[in-house]
Design an enzyme around this catalytic site. Structure first.
Site, PDB file in Angstrom:
ATOM      1  N   HIS A 174     -78.322-100.594 -23.743  1.00 59.53           N
ATOM      2  CA  HIS A 174     -79.605-101.272 -23.592  1.00 59.53           C
ATOM      3  C   HIS A 174     -80.739-100.336 -23.941  1.00 59.53           C
ATOM      4  O   HIS A 174     -80.600 -99.107 -23.921  1.00 59.53           O
ATOM      5  CB  HIS A 174     -79.774-101.811 -22.164  1.00 59.53           C
ATOM      6  N   CYS A 175     -81.883-100.936 -24.294  1.00 59.92           N
ATOM      7  CA  CYS A 175     -83.102-100.171 -24.518  1.00 59.92           C
ATOM      8  C   CYS A 175     -84.107-100.599 -23.447  1.00 59.92           C
ATOM      9  O   CYS A 175     -83.726-100.955 -22.350  1.00 59.92           O
ATOM     10  CB  CYS A 175     -83.631-100.379 -25.934  1.00 59.92           C
ATOM     11  N   MET A 176     -85.394-100.581 -23.770  1.00 58.14           N
ATOM     12  CA  MET A 176     -86.405-100.902 -22.766  1.00 58.14           C
ATOM     13  C   MET A 176     -86.379-102.364 -22.335  1.00 58.14           C
ATOM     14  O   MET A 176     -86.616-102.675 -21.177  1.00 58.14           O
ATOM     15  CB  MET A 176     -87.800-100.576 -23.321  1.00 58.14           C
ATOM     16  N   ARG A 217     -83.981-104.894 -24.011  1.00 57.37           N
ATOM     17  CA  ARG A 217     -82.860-105.677 -24.546  1.00 57.37           C
ATOM     18  C   ARG A 217     -81.512-105.073 -24.191  1.00 57.37           C
ATOM     19  O   ARG A 217     -81.345-103.861 -24.177  1.00 57.37           O
ATOM     20  CB  ARG A 217     -82.946-105.750 -26.073  1.00 57.37           C
TER      21      ARG A 217
END
Length: 528
Positions: A37-39, A41
């Site tokens: 995951h990112c910030m 998504r």
């Protein structure tokens, strides 16, 4: 679902429930090859893309949209994604056969021009852009972004602590605590080169700790005793750019050693040669060269806004989303990080964040213009709160981009917002951010500049207001042709026009909303 707590049991954990709802809709555990995951998504590697049920997935409460890129990305929003991803990953690892539990419920009838239609058009745009963006340069930029994105949570946390520390220092509060806050805020930034080195080596297929070791040379205090190009080096000189190149060099040296060094002595020779070669090149070349580049970046940003002012802000704010469409925005991430490393904040991010303000203003105008299109209006109502907080993908790919003209008028709104912030920079007040990632209202806790926090926050708020207002006005009056309005306000096929409200069809079992707001079928990288 009134709590995000992950300490509840599985039966009462809303994050786990959403993860359980998502899993069958992406083809089950057997179809998931990777989870990260990112910030905002959750990023999934999929064995078979055709097994994904896009429309039911987008209709799940809590899912703000989907993005199809090199991975399949589910937009969950900041904070939420960090709680749901571990639950989802645990389900994938523990129950690989849960795919059979998928919900095959059908979707609602086809409208003449509904949110589903716009989402499908967004998917087509996204797919075409993905194919066009698969160039070597853009793939390289994406890999560079992968190096810095994992660092964003630490940048945000330390940036907010720095803001609190500055507030306490200026107000004279808790003087005994400020040294501790200073250490917490600056500790990560003093070693950021090491983290960049670790991530660079990992991204390019090397041993992470060797990349970190090569980059650690840059921040070692003893480099002050080394001279290069006739000058004494300074600890930290070269910054994150030097760290990235040092680790990248270490990766190539390591791979060369693996090919030629006999396996019997590989464990001794390869790490030694890798660290030695990369370290010497870093000391006697990269630190000086990258230091000059980093200094140049700082001077260029200052010159651009000092002399360009409103015009420079107008161009940056207006063109940021088209840069995102082209996949070129990822080149800005190391520039932001370099500016933060140099001066404590990046002056570019608050200007670029105005692009999201233009999208919000445009979305409100679309909502008012499409009074008969209940589907699109539901999408906007669902996505607007996230839009105010800087998560713009649902509005961009689910609404404005598929419509065409509203996307352009939204960019005009972002341009005017950027122009306002750029004008004040030219007048002597710089507005910056101590971290990258957040935008919109979420950027307020990270604001920093050359004046007091009140003045800086007021200028940033004024820029947002300009973006909202111009985005709204431009979209309301110029975002639609008469033909577009007729098509988009047409009644659903097989149904009579009705005032906004629930669908006449009964909702699926267990669903509180018969038509939860769908979000984009496609998307982009994080706004910054």
């Amino acid at each position: 679902m009134s709590t995000d707590s992950t300490r509840e049991g599985p039966e009462g954990n809303p994050n786990r429930k959403l993860a359980e709802a998502i899993l069958p809709l992406v083809g089950g555990a057997a179809n998931v090859t990777s989870v990260s995951h990112c910030m905002t998504r959750m990023r999934l590697g999929l064995a078979d893309r055709s097994l994904v049920q896009d429309e039911p997935l987008k209709a799940l409460p809590g899912v703000m949209g989907v993005v199809e890129d090199d991975t399949y990305q589910i937009v969950l929003g900041p904070g939420k994604v960090a709680r749901i991803t571990p639950e989802f990953e645990a389900l994938v690892q523990a129950a690989p056969e849960q795919a059979a539990a998928g919900d095959d419920s059908g979707s609602a009838g086809t409208a003449a021009k509904t949110a589903d239609d716009l989402a499908a058009e967004g998917a087509a745009i996204r797919a075409a852009r993905k194919e066009k963006n698969a160039t070597p340069v853009k793939l390289l930029l994406r890999r560079i972004a992968n190096i810095f994105v994992p660092l964003i949570p630490a940048l945000i946390g330390c940036g907010i602590v720095a803001g609190i520390n500055g507030l306490f220092t200026n107000a004279g509060w808790l003087p005994a605590l400020t040294p501790a806050l200073t250490a917490i805020a600056n500790g990560f930034m003093s070693l950021i080169a090491v983290f960049v080195g670790l991530n660079t080596a990992r991204e390019f297929g090397g041993t992470p700790v060797l990349g970190g070791a090569a980059a650690a040379v840059i921040v070692f205090p003893g480099v002050a005793d080394v001279s290069a190009f006739g000058q004494k080096l300074a600890p930290g000189q070269g910054g994150v750019l030097g760290a990235l190149l040092a680790a990248l060099l270490a990766v190539y040296v390591e791979k060369a050693c693996r090919r030629f060094v006999p396996s019997a002595v590989d464990v001794l020779v390869t790490p030694t040669v890798t660290v030695l070669v990369a370290g010497l090149v870093t000391l006697f070349g990269l630190m000086y060269v990258c230091g000059e580049i980093a200094t140049g970046i700082g001077h260029l940003a200052d010159w651009l806004l000092q002399h360009g002012g409103a015009a420079a802000g107008f161009v940056l704010g207006g063109l940021f989303l088209p840069l995102v469409m082209l996949g070129l925005h990822q080149a800005l991430i190391p520039i932001h990080t370099t500016l933060i490393e140099q001066s404590g904040y990046t002056v570019l991010l608050p200007i670029l964040a105005m692009a999201g303000a233009g999208q919000v203003g445009a979305a409100v105008a679309i909502y008012l213009r499409l009074r008969r299109n209940t589907s699109v209006r539901k999408t906007i109502r669902s996505a607007l709160p996230a839009g105010f907080l800087g998560v713009g993908e649902p509005l961009i790919y689910g609404v404005s981009l598929p419509l065409g003209r509203p996307f352009i008028t939204a960019c005009v709104g972002g341009a005017f917002g950027g122009g306002v912030v750029g004008l004040f920079y030219q007048l002597g007040t710089s507005v910056g951010s101590t971290a990258i990632g957040p935008s919109g209202w979420a950027l307020f806790p990270l604001l920093k500049g050359n004046h007091g926090l009140g003045a800086i926050a007021a200028i940033y708020a004024l820029g947002l207001a300009a973006g909202y207002l111009v985005g709204f006005v431009a979209t309301y009056f110029f975002g639609f042709s008469k033909q577009m309005l007729n098509e988009l306000n047409a009644p659903t096929e097989g149904a009579t026009p009705a005032p906004e409200g629930p669908s006449p069809e009964p909702p699926p079992s267990g669903s509180p909303d018969p038509s939860p707001a769908p979000a984009p079928a496609g998307g982009s990288g994080s706004l910054v």
